[in-house]
Design an enzyme around this catalytic site. Structure first.
Site, PDB file in Angstrom:
ATOM      1  N   GLU A  36      27.448  28.250   0.958  1.00 24.69           N
ATOM      2  CA  GLU A  36      26.680  27.017   0.746  1.00 24.69           C
ATOM      3  C   GLU A  36      27.600  25.917   0.229  1.00 24.69           C
ATOM      4  O   GLU A  36      28.614  26.184  -0.408  1.00 24.69           O
ATOM      5  CB  GLU A  36      25.549  27.271  -0.260  1.00 24.69           C
ATOM      6  CG  GLU A  36      24.445  28.142   0.309  1.00 24.69           C
ATOM      7  CD  GLU A  36      23.351  28.436  -0.699  1.00 24.69           C
ATOM      8  OE1 GLU A  36      23.377  27.883  -1.817  1.00 24.69           O
ATOM      9  OE2 GLU A  36      22.459  29.254  -0.372  1.00 24.69           O
ATOM     10  N   LYS A 193      31.632  16.156  39.266  1.00 21.61           N
ATOM     11  CA  LYS A 193      31.510  17.455  38.606  1.00 21.61           C
ATOM     12  C   LYS A 193      30.038  17.834  38.575  1.00 21.61           C
ATOM     13  O   LYS A 193      29.202  17.021  38.187  1.00 21.61           O
ATOM     14  CB  LYS A 193      32.060  17.357  37.177  1.00 21.61           C
ATOM     15  CG  LYS A 193      32.253  18.693  36.526  1.00 21.61           C
ATOM     16  CD  LYS A 193      32.970  18.566  35.193  1.00 21.61           C
ATOM     17  CE  LYS A 193      32.032  18.096  34.105  1.00 21.61           C
ATOM     18  NZ  LYS A 193      32.633  18.128  32.778  1.00 21.61           N
ATOM     19  N   THR A 228      37.599  21.189  32.570  1.00 17.79           N
ATOM     20  CA  THR A 228      37.388  19.950  33.341  1.00 17.79           C
ATOM     21  C   THR A 228      38.717  19.256  33.611  1.00 17.79           C
ATOM     22  O   THR A 228      39.043  18.906  34.747  1.00 17.79           O
ATOM     23  CB  THR A 228      36.457  18.996  32.546  1.00 17.79           C
ATOM     24  OG1 THR A 228      35.230  19.681  32.293  1.00 17.79           O
ATOM     25  CG2 THR A 228      36.198  17.712  33.288  1.00 17.79           C
TER      26      THR A 228
HETATM   27  C1  R5P Z   1      31.027  16.929  29.926  1.00 19.49           C
HETATM   28  O1  R5P Z   1      30.665  16.617  31.043  1.00 19.49           O
HETATM   29  C2  R5P Z   1      32.068  16.174  29.178  1.00 19.49           C
HETATM   30  O2  R5P Z   1      32.169  14.873  29.630  1.00 19.49           O
HETATM   31  C3  R5P Z   1      33.433  16.859  29.240  1.00 19.49           C
HETATM   32  O3  R5P Z   1      33.953  16.734  30.544  1.00 19.49           O
HETATM   33  C4  R5P Z   1      33.348  18.289  28.864  1.00 19.49           C
HETATM   34  O4  R5P Z   1      32.629  18.451  27.677  1.00 19.49           O
HETATM   35  C5  R5P Z   1      34.718  18.893  28.745  1.00 19.49           C
HETATM   36  O5  R5P Z   1      34.572  20.232  28.447  1.00 19.49           O
HETATM   37  P1  R5P Z   1      35.615  21.312  28.914  1.00 19.49           P
HETATM   38  O6  R5P Z   1      36.945  20.938  28.323  1.00 19.49           O
HETATM   39  O7  R5P Z   1      35.082  22.600  28.356  1.00 19.49           O
HETATM   40  O8  R5P Z   1      35.634  21.315  30.405  1.00 19.49           O
END
Ligand code: R5P
Length: 295
Positions: A36, A193, A228
């Site tokens: 806590e 994406k 990403t």
């Molecule tokens: C989600 O669409 C955000 O804009 C980022 O592209 C995403 O959070 C990146 O996450 P990661 O590095 O796990 O691909």
């Protein structure tokens, strides 16, 4: 105005106070053995505008709870206005019910801040500004969303990326990245994406761009798993791009993310200090301080 950095943002809070020519009021803080949090304001905040600075990563639940305790205590102690500067706000990506029955986590967090007594919340590069604007309408608390992208662009221009091509790894941020591309001076595009809402897995459609030998900067809001960015970098390198910089406002790298980015061919990885990380290069202190001067 009293700047009170919370336990998660002491360095940044001090930097913001310095930009404003103020002495920060550091909170007494410790963790009890059971996990806590103990918080105490060492000096009076009665009648004062209190600016709490507290990021919420890593360990978002603890840091959010600390922020709620700080806000409610400032209210109980008679602060006249409570401004919560939350350089990175966790849960903001869950900004709607994508699947039936899901929690609207972002909305819930904003409700909690409001009921703890926060009058203004200052955020930076929230994942989806359109969703934020919609949610804001349901709150009396004022919610401000700043962007650090132009500070990041300035850093890149000073560090060999002047004239580089700007890329958004998804459609969501493409409008903002198009704006920053005017500052970078080298053209702009975006990839697509798509996220499977059941598995959470994403797939990226890489466009063929004429980028042979061209340096590219990929701007995103967050790097977490690095998936990403890695896919975008790989897509660019496969097309013969020159140097590629992976740039985000909030770095939340999980174990393995750095290797993923390096293996994909990242030549530079840059983030702000909204969250303490190995990538923090650009400070948001001035951005926040300049904004605080206006409210
Ligand atoms: C989600 O669409 C955000 O804009 C980022 O592209 C995403 O959070 C990146 O996450 P990661 O590095 O796990 O691909």
């Amino acid at each position: 105005m009293i700047i009170s950095p919370g336990p998660a943002s002491v360095v940044l809070g001090e930097a913001i106070a310095k930009e404003l020519g103020l002495e920060p009021q550091l909170l007494s803080h410790r963790l009890f053995p059971d996990g806590e949090t103990y918080i105490r304001f060492p000096e009076s905040v009665k009648g004062e505008v209190v600016v709490l600075v507290q990021t919420t990563a890593p360990n978002p639940d603890r840091k959010l709870m600390q922020l709620l305790i700080m806000a409610r205590t400032a209210k109980d102690l008679g602060a006249s206005r409570i401004i919560a500067v939350i350089p990175y706000l966790a849960y903001a990506r869950q900004d709607k019910r994508f699947l039936d029955g899901e929690a609207m986590s972002f909305d819930i967090i904003l409700d909690l801040l409001e009921s703890a007594g926060v009058n203004d919340t200052v955020l930076i590069d929230v994942h989806n500004e359109t969703a934020l604007n919609k949610i804001s309408e349901e709150h009396e608390m004022r919610i401000h969303n700043l962007t650090a992208i132009f500070y990041l662009a300035d850093y890149l221009k000073e560090n060999t990326y002047k004239g580089a091509y700007s890329l958004s790894p998804d459609l969501g941020r493409s409008e903002l990245v198009e704006k920053v591309s005017k500052v970078m001076g080298g053209g702009f595009s975006f990839f697509m994406k798509v996220r499977d809402r059941y598995t959470g897995k994403t797939t990226m459609k890489v466009k063929n761009l004429d980028l042979e030998g061209r340096d590219v900067v990929i701007f995103d809001d967050i790097i977490s798993s690095g998936g990403t960015m890695a896919r975008a970098i790989q897509g660019l390198k496969d097309q013969g791009a020159g140097k590629v910089a992976a740039v985000c406002t909030h770095a939340l790298p999980v174990p393995g993310a750095n290797e993923k980015l390096k293996n994909a061919g990242a030549d530079l990885i840059v983030a702000t200090d909204s969250v303490e990380s190995i990538y923090e290069t650009v400070s948001v202190a001035k951005l926040v301080a300049n904004f605080l001067k206006t409210i």
